[in-house]
Enzyme design. Structure first.
Site, PDB file in Angstrom:
ATOM      1  N   GLU A  36       4.465  -0.642   2.038  1.00 41.74           N
ATOM      2  CA  GLU A  36       4.644  -0.822   0.592  1.00 41.74           C
ATOM      3  C   GLU A  36       4.543  -2.280   0.151  1.00 41.74           C
ATOM      4  O   GLU A  36       4.431  -2.573  -1.026  1.00 41.74           O
ATOM      5  CB  GLU A  36       6.000  -0.275   0.099  1.00 41.74           C
ATOM      6  CG  GLU A  36       6.238   1.177   0.344  1.00 41.74           C
ATOM      7  CD  GLU A  36       7.599   1.649  -0.169  1.00 41.74           C
ATOM      8  OE1 GLU A  36       8.329   0.833  -0.792  1.00 41.74           O
ATOM      9  OE2 GLU A  36       7.935   2.819   0.042  1.00 41.74           O
ATOM     10  N   GLU A  76       0.832  -1.207   0.000  1.00 42.06           N
ATOM     11  CA  GLU A  76       0.000   0.000   0.000  1.00 42.06           C
ATOM     12  C   GLU A  76       0.866   1.256   0.000  1.00 42.06           C
ATOM     13  O   GLU A  76       2.036   1.225   0.359  1.00 42.06           O
ATOM     14  CB  GLU A  76      -0.937   0.023   1.212  1.00 42.06           C
ATOM     15  CG  GLU A  76      -0.377  -0.488   2.516  1.00 42.06           C
ATOM     16  CD  GLU A  76       0.807   0.266   3.053  1.00 42.06           C
ATOM     17  OE1 GLU A  76       0.788   1.513   2.983  1.00 42.06           O
ATOM     18  OE2 GLU A  76       1.748  -0.374   3.548  1.00 42.06           O
TER      19      GLU A  76
END
Length: 360
Positions: free
Chosen positions: A320, A177
């Site tokens: 991430e 994300e």
């Protein structure tokens, strides 16, 4: 109502793990030239992967990290040490291959799929998956983050991205994300769904000091008090105090489970999404692999609630999908053990099944 039914149909596709494949994998592991269980979590991982795929010795030649990117209106409350425009800037960094997750994914042989599910801007790139539900959530400290329909749309978007990737041959997914401020809705979701206090769920995020963390906790408490999300309705929680990236990842997890693909869960935000997914579709928990224990406060409570044990503990809190990608090496190792390690009989080593049979 139509989206509710679409989601329900996907949930109904999720089945229990294949017990025969798990037993076959366990039996093979016990026949390898080592004491039973001596590879610890690597053996548990191998058996889980067999149950997910229905294959005694699964392999994953095509892997993908799905990075859901979105903005969060609550950033205007000063809950992050980075400005909101960094979300779009980092999206371009992902697409240029320059972020940490890109480096680690290249090393692990995984594709990075960046999805604009709610960036407050107009990122343009030929490799960007543009599936924007809205231009960022509203400020949850002043009202609901989004509507229920938007939360459902974001979940279904995550499922669609998985389905499209599976059609292209992807066999395993990692959750990732990007969204400045997204530890704030993650902490709100954690508090509501686990019952831990807002203080216990709220951490430093991008590097807040003690005063900043306390302010962030106060904002979250105010948002929960104002919106009154229903703990027994995970979609209501997402809509009122969640994020589009969290909802999209919940969809990635549900879609992976429905299509019998393992899904490696990254850190705090991803695990908040995993808890939402498990409340929508309890059977999908069996398809999750917890990658690491984040340094972000509240992550342990999520993993405990999900009854998942992380494979790594390396002090990471980047997000991430970075911790998830690191675990791809362990998944590869598990496959190599099954494929390449000698059995007692093939190696002519005494003490394997012969010993077990003698003890009966």
């Amino acid at each position: 109502m139509e989206r509710e039914q679409q989601l329900k149909a996907w949930v109904q596709q999720i089945t229990a793990l294949d017990e025969a494949a798990q037993k076959a994998a366990a039996d093979h592991l016990d026949d390898l030239t080592k004491p039973p269980g001596s590879l610890g979590k690597l053996e548990e991982l191998t058996i889980r992967l067999a149950g997910i795929t229905g294959k005694k010795q699964p392999s994953f030649s095509k892997k993908a990290v799905i990075v859901m990117a979105s903005d969060h209106g609550v950033v205007e409350e000063g809950v992050s040490s980075f400005p909101a425009e960094v979300t779009q800037q980092m999206v371009h960094n992902f697409l240029a291959g320059g972020a940490a997750v890109n480096v680690l994914a290249r090393h692990a042989g995984a594709e990075v799929i960046c999805v604009d599910i709610g960036v407050n801007g107009e990122p343009v790139h030929p490799d960007l998956v543009s599936r924007s539900v809205r231009k960022g959530t509203a400020n949850m400290a002043k009202g609901p983050a989004m509507s229920r329909e938007e939360a459902l749309q974001a979940i279904l978007t995550g499922i669609d991205v998985v389905q499209e990737s599976v059609r292209k041959g992807t066999q395993l997914f990692v959750t990732g994300e990007m969204g400045i401020g997204n530890t704030t809705p993650s902490a709100a979701v954690t508090s509501v769904l686990t019952g831990v206090s807002v203080q216990e769920a709220t951490g430093k995020g991008t590097g807040l000091d003690q005063a900043g963390v306390q302010h962030k906790a106060n904002v979250i408490a105010r948002a929960i008090q104002l919106n009154q999300p229903a703990p027994n309705d995970p979609i209501d929680v997402l809509a009122k105090v969640g994020g589009l990236d969290i909802a999209g990842l919940a969809g990635v997890i549900i879609g992976s489970a429905a299509l019998k693909c393992p899904v490696v869960i990254d850190g705090y935000i991803s695990t908040a999404a995993a808890l939402v997914a498990s409340r929508i579709a309890p059977a999908c928990r069996n398809y999750m692999i917890a990658s690491h224990m984040s340094e972000e406060r509240g992550h342990a409570a999520l993993l405990q609630t999900l009854e998942l044990s992380p494979l790594l503990q390396v002090g990471m809190r980047l997000g991430e999908g970075t911790g998830g990608v690191l675990c791809l090496h362990l998944i590869e190792a598990a496959g190599r053990i099954m494929d390449e390690m000698a059995t007692f009989s093939s190696a002519g080593v005494s003490g394997g099944n012969e010993k077990a049979e003698a003890e009966l």
